[in-house]
Design an enzyme around this catalytic site. Structure first.
Site, PDB file in Angstrom:
ATOM      1  N   GLU A 125      23.644  82.191 -36.752  1.00 58.23           N
ATOM      2  CA  GLU A 125      23.870  81.766 -35.360  1.00 58.23           C
ATOM      3  C   GLU A 125      22.501  81.397 -34.814  1.00 58.23           C
ATOM      4  O   GLU A 125      21.702  82.281 -34.489  1.00 58.23           O
ATOM      5  CB  GLU A 125      24.457  82.919 -34.533  1.00 58.23           C
ATOM      6  N   GLU A 174      14.682  73.800 -27.408  1.00 55.95           N
ATOM      7  CA  GLU A 174      15.028  74.951 -26.571  1.00 55.95           C
ATOM      8  C   GLU A 174      13.752  75.502 -25.955  1.00 55.95           C
ATOM      9  O   GLU A 174      12.901  76.013 -26.689  1.00 55.95           O
ATOM     10  CB  GLU A 174      15.486  76.063 -27.507  1.00 55.95           C
ATOM     11  N   LYS A 191      19.228  95.350 -38.078  1.00 54.87           N
ATOM     12  CA  LYS A 191      17.829  95.238 -37.652  1.00 54.87           C
ATOM     13  C   LYS A 191      17.782  94.504 -36.316  1.00 54.87           C
ATOM     14  O   LYS A 191      17.919  93.284 -36.249  1.00 54.87           O
ATOM     15  CB  LYS A 191      16.974  94.474 -38.669  1.00 54.87           C
TER      16      LYS A 191
HETATM   17  P1  NAD Z   1      13.679  84.947 -33.894  1.00 53.69           P
HETATM   18  O1  NAD Z   1      14.215  83.996 -34.902  1.00 53.69           O
HETATM   19  O2  NAD Z   1      12.226  84.955 -33.655  1.00 53.69           O
HETATM   20  O3  NAD Z   1      14.026  86.449 -34.304  1.00 53.69           O
HETATM   21  C1  NAD Z   1      15.347  86.895 -34.463  1.00 53.69           C
HETATM   22  C2  NAD Z   1      15.350  88.117 -35.354  1.00 53.69           C
HETATM   23  O4  NAD Z   1      14.885  87.738 -36.643  1.00 53.69           O
HETATM   24  C3  NAD Z   1      14.433  89.251 -34.890  1.00 53.69           C
HETATM   25  O5  NAD Z   1      15.066  90.479 -35.153  1.00 53.69           O
HETATM   26  C4  NAD Z   1      13.211  89.076 -35.784  1.00 53.69           C
HETATM   27  O6  NAD Z   1      12.484  90.256 -36.000  1.00 53.69           O
HETATM   28  C5  NAD Z   1      13.844  88.609 -37.082  1.00 53.69           C
HETATM   29  N1  NAD Z   1      12.969  87.844 -37.966  1.00 53.69           N
HETATM   30  C6  NAD Z   1      11.878  87.095 -37.637  1.00 53.69           C
HETATM   31  N2  NAD Z   1      11.338  86.548 -38.763  1.00 53.69           N
HETATM   32  C7  NAD Z   1      12.094  86.951 -39.802  1.00 53.69           C
HETATM   33  C8  NAD Z   1      12.052  86.713 -41.212  1.00 53.69           C
HETATM   34  N3  NAD Z   1      11.122  85.950 -41.775  1.00 53.69           N
HETATM   35  N4  NAD Z   1      13.001  87.288 -41.985  1.00 53.69           N
HETATM   36  C9  NAD Z   1      13.966  88.051 -41.436  1.00 53.69           C
HETATM   37  N5  NAD Z   1      14.055  88.323 -40.129  1.00 53.69           N
HETATM   38  C10 NAD Z   1      13.140  87.771 -39.305  1.00 53.69           C
HETATM   39  O7  NAD Z   1      14.510  84.698 -32.572  1.00 53.69           O
HETATM   40  P2  NAD Z   1      14.311  85.412 -31.154  1.00 53.69           P
HETATM   41  O8  NAD Z   1      13.098  84.825 -30.531  1.00 53.69           O
HETATM   42  O9  NAD Z   1      14.436  86.880 -31.294  1.00 53.69           O
HETATM   43  O10 NAD Z   1      15.640  84.905 -30.384  1.00 53.69           O
HETATM   44  C11 NAD Z   1      15.724  83.702 -29.735  1.00 53.69           C
HETATM   45  C12 NAD Z   1      16.488  82.690 -30.584  1.00 53.69           C
HETATM   46  O11 NAD Z   1      17.782  83.206 -30.899  1.00 53.69           O
HETATM   47  C13 NAD Z   1      16.749  81.406 -29.841  1.00 53.69           C
HETATM   48  O12 NAD Z   1      16.506  80.307 -30.675  1.00 53.69           O
HETATM   49  C14 NAD Z   1      18.232  81.492 -29.494  1.00 53.69           C
HETATM   50  O13 NAD Z   1      18.861  80.255 -29.308  1.00 53.69           O
HETATM   51  C15 NAD Z   1      18.774  82.213 -30.676  1.00 53.69           C
HETATM   52  N6  NAD Z   1      20.069  82.825 -30.344  1.00 53.69           N
HETATM   53  C16 NAD Z   1      21.218  82.253 -30.839  1.00 53.69           C
HETATM   54  C17 NAD Z   1      22.455  82.788 -30.507  1.00 53.69           C
HETATM   55  C18 NAD Z   1      23.759  82.175 -31.013  1.00 53.69           C
HETATM   56  O14 NAD Z   1      24.807  82.775 -30.809  1.00 53.69           O
HETATM   57  N7  NAD Z   1      23.734  81.018 -31.656  1.00 53.69           N
HETATM   58  C19 NAD Z   1      22.520  83.909 -29.689  1.00 53.69           C
HETATM   59  C20 NAD Z   1      21.332  84.465 -29.204  1.00 53.69           C
HETATM   60  C21 NAD Z   1      20.113  83.913 -29.553  1.00 53.69           C
END
Ligand code: NAD
Length: 493
Positions: A250, A385, A175
């Site tokens: 992650e 962040e 997803k």
């Molecule tokens: P997010 O947590 O909003 O969303 C990430 C994914 O989770 C999306 O596909 C979203 O649709 C899904 N999602 C949202 N709510 C959910 C739920 N309740 N249940 C299941 N899935 C759900 O994050 P974002 O805004 O897309 O990405 C930015 C974040 O990702 C930042 O905090 C960044 O640091 C982190 N990130 C971490 C790494 C790493 O390697 N540690 C790499 C890239 C990004």
């Protein structure tokens, strides 16, 4: 515009509800694609397909070498379509095409690396303590894996999950983020072209709540791998408790980049910019928290400011652009709120802190590279962040203070430091509580090196052998070649 669909059990299908979503170009707000908008029902269909494929053994019973041949094929197809994939990623995320090309190089390598592990890493012999016995640990696939990825590195993050899972013999339901699904759709087409059997790779599209949460909650999913923010990560952990599924998280990072007075000044300065302004700071490992030793603080900050003011922002498709837009209007507002709060908390805005005046950029989600000085560890802009092109500077005067400050965070993803002192290199390499430490460098990652966070930056590791291990169950097989009755409970006589 033709709707791009989900991929379930080897077929491209629309959502149960028939709903669609427009995908927006962050450079100019134009619609670049229309995709199916799924719901929990679509995820359940994909999970069923992945379950059936896993239980049939069509993928898990292949030899490692057979699975590797598919991964090598995917690697070849990525290289064949490298430029198309790079341009698609830039269209969807706004990042410069050159940065997307680096991503695609890495993605191709990931499939190649895990192809080698698939055919190589099958377990180990254990030295049994008992005579006439054998003992071995074998790696078996975990099963059906839900794989949820974010919008900042859409295909890179997805590939860090797909390749090891497929190598290990798992079946997957991917997803991608609902706002950046285009390259995930494209790689699914490549998996189909590579001949991966039906039901092994499935792709669902749509929002986190519904499509993503179903993957985390379903009792038919054996492992959930998630990359994204901490708040969502915590929800995934709770949902995963339903069937005690394995989890790999992650999450975010707030990554210190520490500059000591004895560093190579010009290189450290150059990398202080690279560390935070690549992809407009939308990088989990961005070095957004700069810490500079007092002896060189003023000179470093003054040079940094000059260079920040020269950063060329614009279309990712223009070769002269150094920094593209942010991903969305919503994300830009979040950064604007952080900037307002930083000013309120007493940080000094040196440059940036607003949208560009350039009329040509007014339809995109642009934000100027921003520099704050006089920052302290208790400020929100330092602790949290912002995930944007914002760098904060803290001043320190001793090693002890620098180490204490750097470790004073709930995150633990990565940290970098710049020095020419061997003793300090040793002290900080050991003392910093982060999953990755860069010494005289920043933001380096590659397939063989494990990636992941200490503390609230996550659970488990991606990449490397450890990333493969996440998708493996370890089974201990003990065999006795000369067993005889013990008669502890007597005999039948
Ligand atoms: P997010 O947590 O909003 O969303 C990430 C994914 O989770 C999306 O596909 C979203 O649709 C899904 N999602 C949202 N709510 C959910 C739920 N309740 N249940 C299941 N899935 C759900 O994050 P974002 O805004 O897309 O990405 C930015 C974040 O990702 C930042 O905090 C960044 O640091 C982190 N990130 C971490 C790494 C790493 O390697 N540690 C790499 C890239 C990004």
């Amino acid at each position: 515009m033709q709707t791009k669909k989900m991929f379930i059990n080897g077929k491209w299908v629309g959502s149960e509800s028939g709903e669609t979503r427009e995908i927006i170009n962050p450079y100019n707000s134009e619609v670049i694609a229309v995709v199916s908008e799924g719901s929990a029902a679509d995820s359940q269909k994909a999970i069923n397909a992945a379950r059936k494929a896993f239980d049939s053994g069509i993928w898990s019973n292949l030899t490692g070498i057979e699975r590797a041949s598919y991964l090598f094929k995917i690697n070849e197809l990525i290289l064949r379509d490298h430029e198309e994939l790079s341009r698609l990623e830039s269209l969807d995320t706004g990042k410069t095409v050159e940065e997307s090309r680096w991503d695609m190089d890495g993605i191709a390598d990931i499939f190649k690396y895990y192809a080698f592990l698939a055919s190589d890493d099958c377990g180990y012999i254990i030295d049994s303590p008992f005579p006439d016995t054998s003992s071995k640990a074998v790696f078996e696939p975990v099963g059906v894996c839900g794989q949820i990825s974010p919008w900042n590195y859409p295909l890179l993050q997805a590939s860090w999950k797909m390749a090891p899972a497929l190598a290990a013999g798992c079946t997957i339901v991917m997803k991608p983020s609902e706002i950046t699904p285009l390259t995930a759709i494209k790689i699914t087409e490549l998996c189909q072209e590579a001949g991966i059997p039906d039901g092994v790779v499935n792709l669902v599209l749509g929002p986190g709540i519904g499509v993503g949460s179903e993957l985390a909650e379903s009792n038919d999913v054996d492992l959930i791998s998630f990359t994204g923010g901490i708040v969502t990560g915590k929800k995934i952990m709770q949902a995963a408790a339903s069937n005690v599924k394995k989890i790999a998280l992650e999450l975010g990072g707030k990554n210190p980049n520490i500059i000591f007075a004895d560093c190579d000044f010009d290189t450290a300065l150059d990398f202080a910019l690279n560390a935070v302004f690549f992809h407009a700071g939308q990088i989990c490992s961005a070095g957004a928290r700069l810490m500079v030793e007092d002896k060189i603080h003023d000179q470093f900050v003054s040079e940094l400011k000059k260079r920040i003011e020269k950063i060329k922002i614009g279309s990712g498709f223009d070769d002269s652009t150094q920094m593209g837009p942010l991903i969305s209007e919503e994300h830009r507002s979040k950064i604007e709120d952080y900037v307002k709060l930083a000013i309120k908390e007493g940080a000094v805005l040196e440059t940036g802190g607003k949208r560009p005046d350039d009329e040509n950029l007014k339809n995109g989600f642009f934000y100027l590279p921003t520099l704050f000085t006089n920052c302290t560890a208790d400020m929100e802009i330092v602790k949290e962040e912002s995930f944007g092109p914002v760098i904060t500077v803290e001043k320190f005067s001793s090693d002890k203070e620098a180490l204490k400050l750097a470790n004073n965070t709930e995150y633990g993803l990565s940290a970098g430091f710049w020095t020419n002192s061997p003793a300090r290199i040793d002290k900080f390499s050991k003392g910093l509580r982060f999953g990755t430490i860069w010494v005289n460098d920043f933001n380096v990652y590659y397939p063989k090196a494990p990636w992941g966070g200490y503390k609230q930056s996550g659970i488990g590791r991606e990449l490397g052998r450890e990333g493969f291990g996440e998708y493996c169950e370890i089974k201990h097989i003990f065999q006795n070649f000369s067993n005889k009755p013990m008669n502890w409970f007597g005999t039948s006589e």
